[in-house]
Design a protein around this motif. Structure first.
Motif, PDB file in Angstrom:
ATOM      1  N   ASP A 130       3.445   5.041  15.804  1.00 26.38           N
ATOM      2  CA  ASP A 130       3.111   4.559  17.148  1.00 26.38           C
ATOM      3  C   ASP A 130       3.300   5.656  18.193  1.00 26.38           C
ATOM      4  O   ASP A 130       2.519   5.770  19.137  1.00 26.38           O
ATOM      5  CB  ASP A 130       3.977   3.343  17.517  1.00 26.38           C
ATOM      6  CG  ASP A 130       3.517   2.106  16.782  1.00 26.38           C
ATOM      7  OD1 ASP A 130       2.901   2.252  15.706  1.00 26.38           O
ATOM      8  OD2 ASP A 130       3.776   0.989  17.256  1.00 26.38           O
TER       9      ASP A 130
ATOM     10  N   GLY B 110      -5.693   7.635   6.776  1.00 26.67           N
ATOM     11  CA  GLY B 110      -4.572   7.318   7.667  1.00 26.67           C
ATOM     12  C   GLY B 110      -3.314   8.077   7.298  1.00 26.67           C
ATOM     13  O   GLY B 110      -2.544   8.498   8.171  1.00 26.67           O
TER      14      GLY B 110
ATOM     15  N   ARG C 213      -5.667   0.299  13.961  1.00 28.02           N
ATOM     16  CA  ARG C 213      -4.686  -0.267  14.887  1.00 28.02           C
ATOM     17  C   ARG C 213      -5.281  -0.685  16.242  1.00 28.02           C
ATOM     18  O   ARG C 213      -4.628  -0.606  17.294  1.00 28.02           O
ATOM     19  CB  ARG C 213      -3.544   0.744  15.127  1.00 28.02           C
ATOM     20  CG  ARG C 213      -2.526   0.832  14.009  1.00 28.02           C
ATOM     21  CD  ARG C 213      -1.710  -0.431  13.847  1.00 28.02           C
ATOM     22  NE  ARG C 213      -0.865  -0.670  14.976  1.00 28.02           N
ATOM     23  CZ  ARG C 213       0.349  -0.136  15.143  1.00 28.02           C
ATOM     24  NH1 ARG C 213       0.850   0.644  14.206  1.00 28.02           N
ATOM     25  NH2 ARG C 213       1.064  -0.403  16.201  1.00 28.02           N
TER      26      ARG C 213
ATOM     27  N   ILE D 176      -9.665   1.918   5.840  1.00 24.48           N
ATOM     28  CA  ILE D 176      -8.929   3.153   6.142  1.00 24.48           C
ATOM     29  C   ILE D 176      -7.436   2.864   6.100  1.00 24.48           C
ATOM     30  O   ILE D 176      -6.824   2.425   7.068  1.00 24.48           O
ATOM     31  CB  ILE D 176      -9.320   3.733   7.518  1.00 24.48           C
ATOM     32  CG1 ILE D 176     -10.837   3.670   7.725  1.00 24.48           C
ATOM     33  CG2 ILE D 176      -8.808   5.170   7.643  1.00 24.48           C
ATOM     34  CD1 ILE D 176     -11.301   4.149   9.088  1.00 24.48           C
ATOM     35  N   GLY D 177      -6.877   3.067   4.923  1.00 22.76           N
ATOM     36  CA  GLY D 177      -5.438   2.915   4.740  1.00 22.76           C
ATOM     37  C   GLY D 177      -4.834   4.296   4.650  1.00 22.76           C
ATOM     38  O   GLY D 177      -5.160   5.182   5.447  1.00 22.76           O
ATOM     39  N   SER D 178      -3.955   4.509   3.662  1.00 21.18           N
ATOM     40  CA  SER D 178      -3.442   5.864   3.435  1.00 21.18           C
ATOM     41  C   SER D 178      -4.619   6.763   3.092  1.00 21.18           C
ATOM     42  O   SER D 178      -4.815   7.830   3.664  1.00 21.18           O
ATOM     43  CB  SER D 178      -2.438   5.866   2.275  1.00 21.18           C
ATOM     44  OG  SER D 178      -1.447   4.907   2.481  1.00 21.18           O
TER      45      SER D 178
ATOM     46  N   LYS E  25       1.989  -5.310   3.631  1.00 21.18           N
ATOM     47  CA  LYS E  25       1.476  -6.371   4.487  1.00 21.18           C
ATOM     48  C   LYS E  25       1.799  -7.719   3.863  1.00 21.18           C
ATOM     49  O   LYS E  25       1.632  -7.902   2.652  1.00 21.18           O
ATOM     50  CB  LYS E  25      -0.046  -6.246   4.660  1.00 21.18           C
ATOM     51  CG  LYS E  25      -0.499  -5.196   5.641  1.00 21.18           C
ATOM     52  CD  LYS E  25      -0.370  -3.777   5.190  1.00 21.18           C
ATOM     53  CE  LYS E  25      -1.197  -3.454   3.980  1.00 21.18           C
ATOM     54  NZ  LYS E  25      -1.074  -2.027   3.568  1.00 21.18           N
TER      55      LYS E  25
ATOM     56  N   GLY F 220       0.810  -1.218   0.000  1.00 22.43           N
ATOM     57  CA  GLY F 220       0.000   0.000   0.000  1.00 22.43           C
ATOM     58  C   GLY F 220       0.836   1.258   0.000  1.00 22.43           C
ATOM     59  O   GLY F 220       2.070   1.215  -0.070  1.00 22.43           O
ATOM     60  N   GLY F 221       0.145   2.385   0.096  1.00 25.47           N
ATOM     61  CA  GLY F 221       0.816   3.683   0.096  1.00 25.47           C
ATOM     62  C   GLY F 221       1.688   3.865   1.331  1.00 25.47           C
ATOM     63  O   GLY F 221       2.703   4.562   1.286  1.00 25.47           O
ATOM     64  N   SER F 222       1.304   3.272   2.455  1.00 22.48           N
ATOM     65  CA  SER F 222       2.072   3.438   3.696  1.00 22.48           C
ATOM     66  C   SER F 222       2.770   2.171   4.142  1.00 22.48           C
ATOM     67  O   SER F 222       3.902   2.216   4.611  1.00 22.48           O
ATOM     68  CB  SER F 222       1.146   3.871   4.848  1.00 22.48           C
ATOM     69  OG  SER F 222       0.399   5.005   4.526  1.00 22.48           O
ATOM     70  N   LEU F 223       2.078   1.030   4.034  1.00 23.50           N
ATOM     71  CA  LEU F 223       2.608  -0.208   4.605  1.00 23.50           C
ATOM     72  C   LEU F 223       2.548  -1.367   3.614  1.00 23.50           C
ATOM     73  O   LEU F 223       1.639  -1.439   2.771  1.00 23.50           O
ATOM     74  CB  LEU F 223       1.793  -0.600   5.849  1.00 23.50           C
ATOM     75  CG  LEU F 223       1.800   0.379   7.037  1.00 23.50           C
ATOM     76  CD1 LEU F 223       0.769  -0.054   8.081  1.00 23.50           C
ATOM     77  CD2 LEU F 223       3.178   0.459   7.672  1.00 23.50           C
TER      78      LEU F 223
ATOM     79  N   GLY G 192      -8.386  -1.663   7.738  1.00 24.82           N
ATOM     80  CA  GLY G 192      -7.263  -0.782   7.401  1.00 24.82           C
ATOM     81  C   GLY G 192      -6.403  -0.528   8.622  1.00 24.82           C
ATOM     82  O   GLY G 192      -6.887  -0.571   9.769  1.00 24.82           O
TER      83      GLY G 192
ATOM     84  N   PHE H 200      -5.032   2.103   9.756  1.00 21.34           N
ATOM     85  CA  PHE H 200      -5.189   3.348  10.511  1.00 21.34           C
ATOM     86  C   PHE H 200      -5.770   3.054  11.897  1.00 21.34           C
ATOM     87  O   PHE H 200      -5.416   3.693  12.883  1.00 21.34           O
ATOM     88  CB  PHE H 200      -6.106   4.309   9.745  1.00 21.34           C
ATOM     89  CG  PHE H 200      -6.600   5.478  10.555  1.00 21.34           C
ATOM     90  CD1 PHE H 200      -5.732   6.501  10.931  1.00 21.34           C
ATOM     91  CD2 PHE H 200      -7.933   5.559  10.953  1.00 21.34           C
ATOM     92  CE1 PHE H 200      -6.183   7.586  11.690  1.00 21.34           C
ATOM     93  CE2 PHE H 200      -8.390   6.639  11.704  1.00 21.34           C
ATOM     94  CZ  PHE H 200      -7.520   7.644  12.076  1.00 21.34           C
TER      95      PHE H 200
HETATM   96  N1  LIG Z   1       3.650   1.356  11.865  1.00 23.08           N
HETATM   97  C1  LIG Z   1       2.998   2.187  11.056  1.00 23.08           C
HETATM   98  N2  LIG Z   1       3.654   2.994  10.207  1.00 23.08           N
HETATM   99  C2  LIG Z   1       2.994   3.820   9.388  1.00 23.08           C
HETATM  100  N3  LIG Z   1       1.660   3.936   9.370  1.00 23.08           N
HETATM  101  C3  LIG Z   1       0.941   3.182  10.180  1.00 23.08           C
HETATM  102  C4  LIG Z   1       1.577   2.261  11.055  1.00 23.08           C
HETATM  103  N4  LIG Z   1       0.606   1.612  11.730  1.00 23.08           N
HETATM  104  C5  LIG Z   1      -0.557   2.106  11.320  1.00 23.08           C
HETATM  105  N5  LIG Z   1      -0.375   3.078  10.392  1.00 23.08           N
HETATM  106  C6  LIG Z   1      -1.492   3.824   9.772  1.00 23.08           C
HETATM  107  O1  LIG Z   1      -2.029   2.961   8.795  1.00 23.08           O
HETATM  108  C7  LIG Z   1      -2.095   3.630   7.538  1.00 23.08           C
HETATM  109  C8  LIG Z   1      -1.862   2.619   6.444  1.00 23.08           C
HETATM  110  O2  LIG Z   1      -2.852   1.637   6.513  1.00 23.08           O
HETATM  111  P1  LIG Z   1      -2.899   0.460   5.479  1.00 23.08           P
HETATM  112  O3  LIG Z   1      -4.201  -0.238   5.669  1.00 23.08           O
HETATM  113  O4  LIG Z   1      -1.694  -0.361   5.606  1.00 23.08           O
HETATM  114  O5  LIG Z   1      -2.938   1.246   4.123  1.00 23.08           O
HETATM  115  P2  LIG Z   1      -1.984   1.278   2.845  1.00 23.08           P
HETATM  116  O6  LIG Z   1      -2.407   0.057   2.076  1.00 23.08           O
HETATM  117  O7  LIG Z   1      -2.354   2.534   2.167  1.00 23.08           O
HETATM  118  O8  LIG Z   1      -0.574   1.235   3.279  1.00 23.08           O
HETATM  119  C9  LIG Z   1      -1.058   4.702   7.610  1.00 23.08           C
HETATM  120  O9  LIG Z   1      -1.332   5.767   6.739  1.00 23.08           O
HETATM  121  C10 LIG Z   1      -1.131   5.120   9.069  1.00 23.08           C
HETATM  122  O10 LIG Z   1      -2.181   5.999   9.288  1.00 23.08           O
END
Ligand SMILES: Nc1ncnc2c1ncn2[C@@H]1O[C@H](COP(=O)(O)OP(=O)(O)O)[C@@H](O)[C@H]1O
Ligand SMILES: CC(C)(COP(=O)(O)O)[C@@H](O)C(=O)NCCC(=O)O
Length: 397
Positions: A215, A198, A310, A173-175, A31, A26-29, A306, A308
């Protein structure tokens, strides 16, 4: 580096075979979901309807990396040989030297060349929305204690009625945020989305508080007071409610509104108050837009996924209250234990289909990968965050 627990050696010092890895970049993480096959005969092998054992017992593992640190992820995959298939007697086209991985998310396109270059692996791309829906449907049908409500600090697992699951709204709720109306397996429509998600919380939070990690920012929000920076109805109405339209004096009239009139600099605000206001603003907004979309289609159930979220109590509480408030209690916000791994699970399940016979064994799980789930009990319900440390015992046919 964030990743999962040790998995190369099992309790009997036998090497654990890793088969099947899927990614959601994803844009941030990033998986990862991967399957480790049990090495011993410590569990009964799964049987089909005539009592013949035909499955593979093992565990699903979860891990995540920051997309910005993709090299750590490549190293993790390489060091642990996660890309080696094999180990499934019933996969016809399975050979030990196959070098492809199912991958979803925008990064499956963006980083395709990098995987090829660094690991000589081809990413077999699966559509992100397909995977999210597949992952959510799978968990809702197959996993015990997956969905839960969260109101007034109380978490309550929801017993899913498999005959009355659809339609529902899936809010990921991701990026950014995607809102998907789900009507069944492979039957869905992405009905809305918002760029305030997120990534916005983490991005703005980083700029405004100088926090170095997500975190840390989340932790800060625990100690903060949003009233230090948000304008409340009472601030505008001289301490009174605006009762004619149902607004109490403590309702937020304008997020971050006090920054206009306080005559303060950024440094004058406490980072914890900023973090709290930001989290509340974004969670509330998503809760409200979700409800409006549920209303558009007459949906009563809204599942939020998502990373976000956590498993964070204040985030869930804010979203749940927003849905409850706007729907006057008609719609229900539910959260998912494997919130951040829906897409990766969907990609994992998009490997080849089982033979029709095997479907009988787990008829509750009508999925391409036939898996029976027993979730571990090591989930910390108080902390509430799966965070890549839980594995799922499962059988793949
Ligand atoms: N360890 C982390 N580092 C960065 N962002 C995190 C972390 N844990 C949770 N997040 C939150 O989760 C969001 C990404 O969620 P995710 O479902 O993985 O979306 P994406 O597929 O866009 O990466 C980030 O934008 C942030 O708000
Ligand atoms: C483009 C995306 C599907 C990518 O998914 P993500 O990596 O954020 O999980 C998502 O960021 C999104 O839905 N953004 C909102 C775009 C909009 O509807 O305005």
């Amino acid at each position: 580096m964030e990743h999962n627990r040790e998995f190369e050696i099992d309790g009997n010092s036998n090497p654990i075979q890793i088969s099947r890895l899927a990614l959601d970049i994803g844009g941030s993480l990033i998986k990862l979901v991967y399957f480790s096959r049990n090495s011993g005969d410590d569990e009964d092998p799964p049987k089909d309807k005539v009592g013949v054992s035909n499955g593979v017992n093992g565990r699903l593992h979860f891990a995540k990396f920051e997309t910005a640190k993709i090299n750590d992820c490549l190293e993790f995959i390489s060091a642990n040989k996660l890309f080696l298939g094999g180990g499934f007697q019933h996969q016809e086209n399975c050979t030990n030297d196959r070098r492809f991985i199912k991958a979803t998310g925008g990064g499956a396109y963006k980083f395709s060349e990098l995987f090829k270059e660094k690991l000589d692996i081809s990413l077999e791309k699966e559509d992100e929305m397909d995977c999210l829906v597949m992952g959510a449907n799978f968990l809702l049908k197959a996993a015990n204690q997956e969905a839960f409500t969260y109101l007034n600090g109380q978490k309550e697992f929801v017993q899913i009625d498999h005959n009355d699951l659809y339609p529902y709204l899936l809010v990921n709720i991701g990026s950014g945020v995607s809102m998907i109306k789900v009507d069944g397996y492979g039957k869905y429509e992405r009905v809305s989305g918002t760029s305030v998600g997120g990534g916005t919380f983490w991005g703005l939070g980083k700029l405004l508080t100088k926090c170095q990690s997500f975190d840390e920012l989340l932790e800060l929000s625990h100690q903060g007071n949003n009233r230090a920076i948000d304008t409340l109805v009472g601030d505008i109405y001289g301490g009174m409610d605006y009762s004619k339209v149902g607004l109490s004096s403590t309702t937020i009239a304008s997020s971050f509104g006090k920054a206009i009139s306080d005559n303060k600099e950024l440094e004058d605000y406490k980072p914890e108050d900023i973090s709290r206001s930001l989290l509340r603003m974004i969670s509330n907004n998503i809760g409200q837009i979700s409800y409006l979309n549920a209303l558009r289609f007459g949906l009563k159930r809204i599942f939020f996924g998502g990373f976000f979220i956590r498993g964070h109590s204040y985030t869930m509480d804010t979203i749940a209250v927003a849905v409850h408030f706007w729907s006057k209690g008609e719609a229900k916000a539910m959260f998912l234990r494997h919130e951040g791994f829906l897409g990766a699970l969907g990609a994992f399940m998009s490997y080849e289909s089982p033979s029709p016979d095997n479907l009988v064994v787990n008829q509750m799980v009508p999925l391409p990968v036939n898996a029976s789930l027993v979730t571990d009990t090591n989930f910390d319900t108080l902390k509430g965050d799966l965070n890549g440390t839980e594995s799922i015992r499962c059988s793949i046919y």
